[in-house]
Design a protein around this motif. Structure first.
Motif, mmCIF file in Angstrom:
data_model
loop_
_atom_site.group_PDB
_atom_site.id
_atom_site.type_symbol
_atom_site.label_atom_id
_atom_site.label_comp_id
_atom_site.label_asym_id
_atom_site.label_seq_id
_atom_site.Cartn_x
_atom_site.Cartn_y
_atom_site.Cartn_z
ATOM 1 N N ALA A 20 31.187 29.680 -19.049
ATOM 2 C CA ALA A 20 30.652 31.040 -19.050
ATOM 3 C C ALA A 20 29.497 31.179 -20.036
ATOM 4 O O ALA A 20 28.504 31.856 -19.754
ATOM 5 N N LEU A 21 29.601 30.523 -21.184
ATOM 6 C CA LEU A 21 28.516 30.578 -22.168
ATOM 7 C C LEU A 21 27.261 29.889 -21.641
ATOM 8 O O LEU A 21 26.138 30.346 -21.893
ATOM 9 N N ALA A 107 34.255 34.705 -18.604
ATOM 10 C CA ALA A 107 35.124 33.619 -18.154
ATOM 11 C C ALA A 107 36.394 34.196 -17.544
ATOM 12 O O ALA A 107 36.842 35.282 -17.906
ATOM 13 N N SER A 108 36.968 33.438 -16.608
ATOM 14 C CA SER A 108 38.249 33.800 -16.029
ATOM 15 C C SER A 108 39.001 32.538 -15.657
ATOM 16 O O SER A 108 38.405 31.468 -15.501
ATOM 17 N N HIS A 109 40.281 32.671 -15.512
ATOM 18 C CA HIS A 109 41.112 31.543 -15.095
ATOM 19 C C HIS A 109 41.092 31.425 -13.575
ATOM 20 O O HIS A 109 40.678 32.337 -12.865
ATOM 21 N N LEU A 110 41.559 30.309 -13.081
ATOM 22 C CA LEU A 110 41.724 30.152 -11.638
ATOM 23 C C LEU A 110 42.841 31.085 -11.189
ATOM 24 O O LEU A 110 43.846 31.247 -11.887
ATOM 25 N N PRO A 111 42.681 31.736 -10.039
ATOM 26 C CA PRO A 111 43.704 32.684 -9.595
ATOM 27 C C PRO A 111 45.051 32.003 -9.351
ATOM 28 O O PRO A 111 45.112 30.846 -8.957
ATOM 29 N N ASN A 112 46.103 32.765 -9.606
ATOM 30 C CA ASN A 112 47.448 32.270 -9.328
ATOM 31 C C ASN A 112 48.298 33.422 -8.816
ATOM 32 O O ASN A 112 47.824 34.547 -8.673
ATOM 33 N N VAL A 113 49.557 33.148 -8.548
ATOM 34 C CA VAL A 113 50.434 34.135 -7.935
ATOM 35 C C VAL A 113 50.588 35.393 -8.793
ATOM 36 O O VAL A 113 50.721 36.499 -8.266
ATOM 37 N N VAL A 133 28.706 42.102 -12.300
ATOM 38 C CA VAL A 133 29.639 41.271 -13.048
ATOM 39 C C VAL A 133 29.662 39.886 -12.441
ATOM 40 O O VAL A 133 29.818 39.736 -11.223
ATOM 41 N N PHE A 134 29.486 38.886 -13.278
ATOM 42 C CA PHE A 134 29.523 37.477 -12.872
ATOM 43 C C PHE A 134 30.766 36.881 -13.533
ATOM 44 O O PHE A 134 30.807 36.711 -14.740
ATOM 45 N N VAL A 135 31.788 36.588 -12.731
ATOM 46 C CA VAL A 135 33.022 36.012 -13.240
ATOM 47 C C VAL A 135 32.935 34.502 -13.055
ATOM 48 O O VAL A 135 32.767 34.014 -11.940
ATOM 49 N N VAL A 136 33.043 33.786 -14.152
ATOM 50 C CA VAL A 136 32.908 32.328 -14.148
ATOM 51 C C VAL A 136 34.292 31.714 -14.269
ATOM 52 O O VAL A 136 34.960 31.882 -15.294
ATOM 53 N N ARG A 137 34.711 31.022 -13.238
ATOM 54 C CA ARG A 137 36.040 30.398 -13.248
ATOM 55 C C ARG A 137 35.975 28.999 -13.809
ATOM 56 O O ARG A 137 35.017 28.287 -13.620
ATOM 57 N N GLY A 138 37.090 28.647 -14.464
ATOM 58 C CA GLY A 138 37.221 27.266 -14.915
ATOM 59 C C GLY A 138 36.824 26.987 -16.292
ATOM 60 O O GLY A 138 36.081 27.238 -17.034
#
Length: 138
Positions: A20-21, A107-113, A133-138
């Protein structure tokens, strides 16, 4: 296109923010945008800082280091919350307005249940913010 980028950061988890940075840096340089690093902290001592004043200094140092390393203008906005765990989304949404950001890169985590029960911070910000909004996964 973008003039002010808000980048929420958790100083306790800097290692998870690299992607994300990098996106924040690339976009800031591409558009000549200012970056505002926003961190939400408690008024009580934590592993990151003993008090909000110490947290503000650490966040400001982080912003200055990012600006110097990547070549963009940056500032820091610490937000004090009674319970950052539950208030972080609302605090960040308010910060988008208060900072005048026209883009949030986070930053965001990978989606889960569990995301079906409790939405991610990035998901809530993307859904409710009045700016891009730009959400960066991983």
């Amino acid at each position: 296109m973008f003039k002010k980028i808000m980048a929420p950061v958790d100083l306790a988890h800097q290692g998870h923010l690299e992607k994300a940075l990098k996106c924040t840096s690339d976009l800031a340089k591409h558009y000549g945008a200012e970056v505002v690093f926003v961190g939400v902290t408690a008024s009580t001592p934590s592993a990151t800082a003993h008090n909000p004043a110490e947290y503000a200094v650490k966040l400001d140092d982080f912003a200055k280091a990012q600006a110097a390393e990547h070549g963009f203008t940056a500032s820091a906005v610490p937000v004090v919350s009674h319970d950052p765990t539950t208030d972080v989304d609302d605090a960040l949404l308010k910060a988008t307005k208060d900072t005048g950001a026209d883009l949030v890169v986070m930053a965001s985590h990978l989606p889960n249940v569990l995301d079906y029960i409790w939405p991610s911070n990035g998901g809530k910000i993307a859904e409710h913010a009045k700016c891009s909004v730009f959400v960066v996964r991983g």
